[in-house]
Motif scaffolding. Structure first.
Motif, PDB file in Angstrom:
ATOM      1  N   ILE A 274       0.599  -1.515  -0.375  1.00  0.00           N
ATOM      2  CA  ILE A 274      -0.122  -0.406  -0.153  1.00  0.00           C
ATOM      3  C   ILE A 274       0.921   1.013  -0.153  1.00  0.00           C
ATOM      4  N   ALA A 275       0.256   2.196  -0.787  1.00  0.00           N
ATOM      5  CA  ALA A 275       1.100   3.667  -0.757  1.00  0.00           C
ATOM      6  C   ALA A 275       0.785   4.464   0.211  1.00  0.00           C
ATOM      7  N   ILE A 276       0.830   5.263   0.935  1.00  0.00           N
ATOM      8  CA  ILE A 276       0.050   6.344   0.930  1.00  0.00           C
ATOM      9  C   ILE A 276       0.836   8.205   0.752  1.00  0.00           C
ATOM     10  N   ILE A 277       0.071   8.797   0.475  1.00  0.00           N
ATOM     11  CA  ILE A 277       0.265   9.928  -0.125  1.00  0.00           C
ATOM     12  C   ILE A 277      -0.545  11.203   1.051  1.00  0.00           C
ATOM     13  N   PRO A 278       0.379  11.370   2.014  1.00  0.00           N
ATOM     14  CA  PRO A 278      -0.578  12.385   3.259  1.00  0.00           C
ATOM     15  C   PRO A 278       0.402  14.623   2.065  1.00  0.00           C
ATOM     16  N   LEU A 279      -0.723  14.839   2.678  1.00  0.00           N
ATOM     17  CA  LEU A 279      -0.443  15.965   2.137  1.00  0.00           C
ATOM     18  C   LEU A 279      -1.724  17.654   2.815  1.00  0.00           C
ATOM     19  N   GLU A 280      -1.157  18.684   3.138  1.00  0.00           N
ATOM     20  CA  GLU A 280      -1.557  19.382   3.380  1.00  0.00           C
ATOM     21  C   GLU A 280      -2.465  20.778   3.133  1.00  0.00           C
ATOM     22  N   TYR A 281      -3.392  20.902   2.795  1.00  0.00           N
ATOM     23  CA  TYR A 281      -4.014  22.094   2.131  1.00  0.00           C
ATOM     24  C   TYR A 281      -3.182  23.055   1.981  1.00  0.00           C
ATOM     25  N   SER A 282      -3.114  23.682   1.006  1.00  0.00           N
ATOM     26  CA  SER A 282      -1.977  25.003   1.032  1.00  0.00           C
ATOM     27  C   SER A 282      -2.638  25.432  -0.914  1.00  0.00           C
ATOM     28  N   SER A 297       1.311   4.309  -8.896  1.00  0.00           N
ATOM     29  CA  SER A 297       0.212   2.987  -9.961  1.00  0.00           C
ATOM     30  C   SER A 297       0.475   2.392 -10.869  1.00  0.00           C
ATOM     31  N   SER A 298       1.765   3.277 -11.316  1.00  0.00           N
ATOM     32  CA  SER A 298       2.194   1.922 -12.813  1.00  0.00           C
ATOM     33  C   SER A 298       3.014   0.908 -11.956  1.00  0.00           C
ATOM     34  N   LEU A 299       3.256   1.026 -10.736  1.00  0.00           N
ATOM     35  CA  LEU A 299       3.906  -0.816 -10.392  1.00  0.00           C
ATOM     36  C   LEU A 299       2.414  -1.056  -9.714  1.00  0.00           C
ATOM     37  N   LYS A 300       1.157  -0.572  -9.670  1.00  0.00           N
ATOM     38  CA  LYS A 300       0.092  -1.380  -9.294  1.00  0.00           C
ATOM     39  C   LYS A 300      -0.152  -1.346  -7.751  1.00  0.00           C
ATOM     40  N   VAL A 301       0.742  -0.643  -6.970  1.00  0.00           N
ATOM     41  CA  VAL A 301       0.604  -0.021  -5.478  1.00  0.00           C
ATOM     42  C   VAL A 301      -0.801   0.761  -4.843  1.00  0.00           C
ATOM     43  N   PRO A 302      -1.702   0.189  -4.919  1.00  0.00           N
ATOM     44  CA  PRO A 302      -2.939   0.907  -4.495  1.00  0.00           C
ATOM     45  C   PRO A 302      -2.570   1.593  -3.730  1.00  0.00           C
ATOM     46  N   THR A 303      -3.415   2.867  -3.373  1.00  0.00           N
ATOM     47  CA  THR A 303      -2.649   4.097  -3.104  1.00  0.00           C
ATOM     48  C   THR A 303      -3.727   5.110  -3.229  1.00  0.00           C
ATOM     49  N   ILE A 304      -3.708   5.625  -1.675  1.00  0.00           N
ATOM     50  CA  ILE A 304      -4.748   6.138  -0.873  1.00  0.00           C
ATOM     51  C   ILE A 304      -3.828   7.939  -0.471  1.00  0.00           C
ATOM     52  N   CYS A 305      -4.791   8.723  -1.053  1.00  0.00           N
ATOM     53  CA  CYS A 305      -4.327  10.272  -1.047  1.00  0.00           C
ATOM     54  C   CYS A 305      -5.182  10.883  -0.583  1.00  0.00           C
ATOM     55  N   SER A 306      -4.605  12.152   0.343  1.00  0.00           N
ATOM     56  CA  SER A 306      -5.416  13.291   1.229  1.00  0.00           C
ATOM     57  C   SER A 306      -6.198  14.140  -0.038  1.00  0.00           C
ATOM     58  N   ASN A 307      -7.375  14.115   1.399  1.00  0.00           N
ATOM     59  CA  ASN A 307      -8.484  14.862   0.257  1.00  0.00           C
ATOM     60  C   ASN A 307      -8.650  15.733  -0.325  1.00  0.00           C
ATOM     61  N   VAL A 308      -7.398  16.759  -1.072  1.00  0.00           N
ATOM     62  CA  VAL A 308      -7.576  18.028  -1.276  1.00  0.00           C
ATOM     63  C   VAL A 308      -6.720  17.352  -2.611  1.00  0.00           C
ATOM     64  N   PRO A 309      -6.642  19.175  -3.099  1.00  0.00           N
ATOM     65  CA  PRO A 309      -5.950  19.409  -4.278  1.00  0.00           C
ATOM     66  C   PRO A 309      -4.499  19.237  -4.642  1.00  0.00           C
ATOM     67  N   PRO A 310      -3.713  18.819  -5.381  1.00  0.00           N
ATOM     68  CA  PRO A 310      -4.210  18.498  -7.258  1.00  0.00           C
ATOM     69  C   PRO A 310      -4.916  16.903  -6.732  1.00  0.00           C
ATOM     70  N   TYR A 311      -4.727  15.799  -5.591  1.00  0.00           N
ATOM     71  CA  TYR A 311      -4.988  14.417  -6.073  1.00  0.00           C
ATOM     72  C   TYR A 311      -6.669  15.238  -6.080  1.00  0.00           C
ATOM     73  N   SER A 312      -7.773  15.328  -5.342  1.00  0.00           N
ATOM     74  CA  SER A 312      -8.489  15.522  -5.353  1.00  0.00           C
ATOM     75  C   SER A 312      -9.558  15.842  -6.784  1.00  0.00           C
ATOM     76  N   ASP A 313      -8.258  16.296  -7.531  1.00  0.00           N
ATOM     77  CA  ASP A 313      -8.790  16.996  -9.090  1.00  0.00           C
ATOM     78  C   ASP A 313      -8.683  15.465  -9.982  1.00  0.00           C
TER      79      ASP A 313
END
Length: 370
Positions: A274-282, A297-313
């Motif tokens: 699993i991969a995680i991508i935490p990101l503070e909103y700014s 994603s290119s390594l097929k690693v399921p990835t969860i990200c903070s619900n902020v831009p740019p990831y929410s885009d």
């Protein structure tokens, strides 16, 4: 008709009949230049779309560089090369210039290490100076540098950026802004089906600017590690000792920096579940790209990200979190969930962020403006 105008029209017709001649200056080997310049313009040449010559800083006063400037159609540089390219423009005033920028350099967070080169105010953390003029930052030099960047952005014939959000920001300086998405060269990012142990390996890669991002999930990480003894935290790049001080050292695996060309191979060998991508909103973070999501994603690693831009885009809503602890539990407990999501991400990045496809779009956008 003036001779100069006639020459420009003749050159424009000539360009339509042949491939572009592009000078890239100066070539750098940092991670951002790897994605933004080195990879796409080498791919452009590999595809036969353009003739590209790469020049290092030490080349900029050589005869080879000067000769190529006289016959090339476009000079490509990154925004932080503002002084070098402005010197060239002063000499070769007819030359067309593309400036690439992938961060909002005018809005750097004080907790980002890049503030040393871009910050324009003194900053305190509590009662202590975080940035003090003429101690660890030169505000006057930084203001002069940012003014040169603005001058270059306004002078450029084209600005290329990595996201739609950053495009809107750069339109303040120039009307010709194109999007060149960060892209994956699948020769560098190869999925490897490595035999798994009973561990659940949760990982992340990144640099020192992400300290505040990790603080947003620090408590959740500690809670996860306590509840799931089979979880190991796998970190690549920078290790935030203070963030992880309550986690036993034997449950953290660390990988140091490698050159950009080896980053995909090293990340694959981290063997993540699993991969995680935490990101503070700014505002600054909102203008970044989703490159980490593309990489995992290119390594097929399921990835969860903070619900902020740019990831929410771009990232599917089911992979966004406000509460990391609740979101990650199904991924830890169910291998089928991990495998299904990993395949979905891989197919998406193959379709949308393949280097060849993105480079062809970049070339077409450049050709239409040059």
């Amino acid at each position: 008709m003036s001779k100069r105008k006639q020459t420009k029209q003749t050159k424009a017709k000539d360009i339509n009949k042949r491939i572009l001649k592009i000078a890239v200056m100066p070539m750098s080997d940092d991670g951002c230049s790897h994605y933004r310049i080195n990879k796409p313009y080498k791919e452009m040449e590999r595809l036969g779309l353009a003739q590209v010559e790469f020049f290092k800083s030490s080349d900029l006063e050589t005869d080879r560089f000067m000769d190529y400037l006289n016959k090339c159609d476009l000079v490509v540089c990154r925004a932080y090369h503002s002084k070098a390219i402005l010197d060239v423009i002063d000499t070769y005033f007819d030359i067309k210039v593309l400036v690439d920028i992938d961060d909002d350099l005018f809005d750097i967070d004080p907790y980002n290490e890049s503030y040393s080169a871009h910050g324009t105010k003194e900053v305190k953390h509590g009662n202590k100076w975080l940035w003090k003029h003429l101690v660890n930052i030169n505000i006057m030099e930084n203001k002069a540098y940012l003014n040169s960047v603005k001058k270059l952005l306004k002078r450029a014939d084209i600005i290329s950026v990595s996201t739609e959000r950053l495009k809107e920001k750069m339109l303040e300086y120039n009307k010709n802004v194109i999007i060149n998405f960060n892209a994956i060269d699948f020769k560098d990012w190869i999925y490897r089906d490595i035999k798994k142990s009973d561990e659940i390996r949760i990982g992340w890669t990144g640099g020192a600017s992400h300290y505040k991002d990790w603080l947003t999930v620090q408590d959740d990480i500690i809670k996860i590690m306590k509840e799931y003894p089979q979880v190991k935290l796998v970190i690549g790049g920078i290790m935030f000792e203070g963030v992880f001080k309550k986690i036993p050292k034997e449950r953290i695996e660390y990988y140091d920096w490698v050159r950009p060309e080896a980053h995909g191979f090293r990340t694959a060998l981290m063997n993540l579940d699993i991969a995680i991508i935490p990101l503070e909103y700014s505002q600054f973070n909102s203008n970044k790209s989703c490159i980490k999501f593309y990489e995992f994603s290119s390594l097929k690693v399921p990835t969860i990200c903070s619900n902020v831009p740019p990831y929410s885009d771009e990232v599917p809503v089911e992979l966004l979190f406000k509460d990391l602890y609740s979101k990650i539990k199904p991924f830890i407990e169910n291998k089928k969930v991990r495998d299904t999501i990993g395949d979905i991400q891989y197919n998406w990045v193959m379709k949308n962020r393949d280097l060849k496809k993105v480079t062809e779009e970049l070339y077409n956008n450049i050709k239409s403006l040059v």
